[in-house]
Design an enzyme around this catalytic site. Structure first.
Site, mmCIF file in Angstrom:
data_model
loop_
_atom_site.group_PDB
_atom_site.id
_atom_site.type_symbol
_atom_site.label_atom_id
_atom_site.label_comp_id
_atom_site.label_asym_id
_atom_site.label_seq_id
_atom_site.Cartn_x
_atom_site.Cartn_y
_atom_site.Cartn_z
ATOM 1 N N THR A 124 0.818 -1.214 0.000
ATOM 2 C CA THR A 124 0.000 0.000 0.000
ATOM 3 C C THR A 124 0.848 1.258 0.000
ATOM 4 O OG1 THR A 124 -1.683 -1.205 1.243
ATOM 5 C CG2 THR A 124 -1.875 1.184 1.195
ATOM 6 N N GLU A 125 0.386 2.254 -0.749
ATOM 7 C CA GLU A 125 1.060 3.552 -0.792
ATOM 8 C C GLU A 125 0.128 4.636 -0.265
ATOM 9 O OE1 GLU A 125 2.743 4.295 -4.630
ATOM 10 O OE2 GLU A 125 4.129 2.590 -4.453
ATOM 11 N N PRO A 126 0.699 5.753 0.202
ATOM 12 C CA PRO A 126 -0.124 6.808 0.813
ATOM 13 C C PRO A 126 -1.277 7.281 -0.065
ATOM 14 C CG PRO A 126 2.173 7.221 1.275
ATOM 15 C CD PRO A 126 2.141 6.047 0.338
ATOM 16 N N SER A 130 -6.194 0.605 -2.648
ATOM 17 C CA SER A 130 -6.327 -0.719 -3.258
ATOM 18 C C SER A 130 -5.872 -0.774 -4.711
ATOM 19 C CB SER A 130 -7.796 -1.172 -3.175
ATOM 20 O OG SER A 130 -8.218 -1.279 -1.835
ATOM 21 N N THR A 156 2.805 -3.422 8.557
ATOM 22 C CA THR A 156 2.848 -4.026 9.883
ATOM 23 C C THR A 156 4.206 -4.671 10.128
ATOM 24 O OG1 THR A 156 0.477 -4.447 9.843
ATOM 25 C CG2 THR A 156 1.768 -5.744 11.388
ATOM 26 N N ARG A 268 -24.281 -12.764 35.071
ATOM 27 C CA ARG A 268 -24.991 -11.519 35.381
ATOM 28 C C ARG A 268 -26.475 -11.802 35.528
ATOM 29 N NH1 ARG A 268 -26.955 -7.096 36.746
ATOM 30 N NH2 ARG A 268 -26.670 -5.127 35.643
ATOM 31 N N GLY A 339 -23.718 -4.470 28.267
ATOM 32 C CA GLY A 339 -24.264 -3.191 28.721
ATOM 33 C C GLY A 339 -23.144 -2.190 28.966
ATOM 34 N N GLY A 340 -23.251 -1.438 30.035
ATOM 35 C CA GLY A 340 -22.255 -0.409 30.335
ATOM 36 C C GLY A 340 -20.853 -0.965 30.502
ATOM 37 N N GLU A 363 -5.819 -6.036 3.983
ATOM 38 C CA GLU A 363 -5.582 -7.055 2.943
ATOM 39 C C GLU A 363 -6.585 -6.936 1.794
ATOM 40 O OE1 GLU A 363 -2.394 -10.095 3.434
ATOM 41 O OE2 GLU A 363 -3.029 -8.213 4.302
#
Length: 383
Positions: A124-126, A130, A156, A268, A339-340, A363
């Site tokens: 990949t380039e800046p 794709s 990576t 829970r 939940g929270g 990818e």
């Protein structure tokens, strides 16, 4: 475990135990501090994980792609970043095994099998995304060497890898464009700079970087396979295993999110009973499990197709598309179940939700996967 033999089952179990006993107890601290997991990576080297795709005489064991996918699944179940640390390495291993010269195989594969040398790929380039054929990184021959100029992004393990499979243009005038693209096997030196680490929503601990090449010189024998102009087709085959690996990462994240949710829903209580007994929560869990089971089976189908030697770009694309979308949906549902607490950094659930989107865009975006799938459907005359 599908078509795995007894030895492969033991390998997957070994990795599962490693994840449960070594990874999960420390992952929150490492991830929240964005700490490179050096100790865990060293343990993965000792276990032979970086050599799973490298057979004798270069390595000690070669497993099926189904086994490799399940190992990746287990690592991602513990921490997706660990699975990411071996993704590009495996693609480069496969590229060398399939297309490398004898000299290239001897030079790199034995050290890659032990993890002494780790590899990554740079596509990949800046400004390219794709559209790989529109890349601007170029290499021209000068005095028996390639001189490389350009930049790559979202690479990576760029700092910790000693070998980079660099996709670049060696003949910018070639028509069609893909005939002018080659893969150069490059090691770091003057003119090759890891210019910066990219800040990320998730996928912490391992680095994703920008690379810069300014009059960077490599020997003329650095071209993969010794022949220019084959890089695009070589990388497309390499991306089949890469997309299977990303799909496996996605199922691992989804598995972790589901496991945590199922356990939490039994512990829970609300209105005097475990929350899974409330139909609204029970339906969410049932949907999560069904999607995950479908994703894992699609992943295994892609892995087995790849090992058959048949073209697997459609199958790998389907697996990558469905598994990554499933991971995102299951991670969100895990927050609903918790939940929270699902929004709290004291629970792992919020990490799954931050890690999952990477597989949708990594990818090759899922929009690209859909293009690949429909082209192959037409080419093959349907399913």
């Amino acid at each position: 475990m599908h078509s795995l033999d007894s030895d492969e089952n033991e390998i997957v179990k070994l990795v599962r135990d490693f994840v449960d006993h070594e990874v999960r107890p420390v992952v929150q601290e490492l991830e929240h501090n964005n700490t490179y997991p050096e100790k865990l990576i060293d343990q993965m080297k000792d276990m032979g994980i970086f050599g799973l795709a490298i057979p004798e005489p270069y390595g000690h064991v070669k497993v099926s792609t189904a086994c490799y996918a399940l190992v990746t699944h287990e690592l991602a179940r513990g921490w997706m970043s660990l699975a990411g640390s071996m993704g590009g390495h495996t693609v480069v291993s496969k590229l060398l095994l399939t297309y490398g010269t004898d000299e290239q195989k001897e030079k790199y594969l034995p050290r890659m099998a032990t993890g002494e040398l780790r590899a990554t790929m740079a596509l990949t380039e800046p400004g390219g995304g794709s559209d790989l054929q529109a890349m601007t990184t170029r290499a021209h021959v000068d005095g028996g060497e390639y001189v490389i100029n350009g930049s790559k992004t979202w690479i990576t393990n760029a700092r910790t890898s000693g070998l980079v499979a660099l996709l670049c243009k060696t003949d910018p005038k070639a028509k069609p464009q893909h005939r002018g693209i080659s893969i150069l096997l490059v090691e770091k030196g003057p003119g090759f700079t890891v210019s910066r680490d990219l800040p990320k929503l998730g996928y912490k601990g391992v680095e994703s970087c920008e690379l810069s090449f300014v009059d960077f010189r490599v020997p003329s024998d650095a071209v993969l396979g010794g022949v220019e102009g084959q890089g695009f087709s070589q990388m497309m085959r390499g991306l089949e295993i890469g997309r299977i690996q990303v799909a496996a990462r996605a199922t691992g994240v989804a598995q972790a999110a589901f496991d945590d949710s199922l356990r939490y829903a039994q512990e829970r209580e609300s209105f005097g009973k475990p929350i899974w007994r409330h139909q609204a929560v029970g339906i969410i869990l049932a949907n999560m499990a069904t999607k995950l089971m479908a994703a894992k089976n699609l992943l295994m189908h892609a892995a087995e197709t790849f090992d058959s030697g048949a073209r697997a770009d459609m199958e790998a694309g389907m697996a990558k598309l469905f598994c990554s979308e499933t991971a995102m949906e299951v991670a969100l549902d895990a927050i609903r179940v918790h939940g929270g607490y699902g929004y709290s950094t004291e629970f792992d659930v919020e990490r799954y939700f931050r890690d999952a989107p990477l597989m949708i865009v990594g990818e090759g975006t899922n929009e690209i996967q859909r293009n690949v799938i429909v082209q192959q459907l037409v080419s093959r005359g349907g399913l």
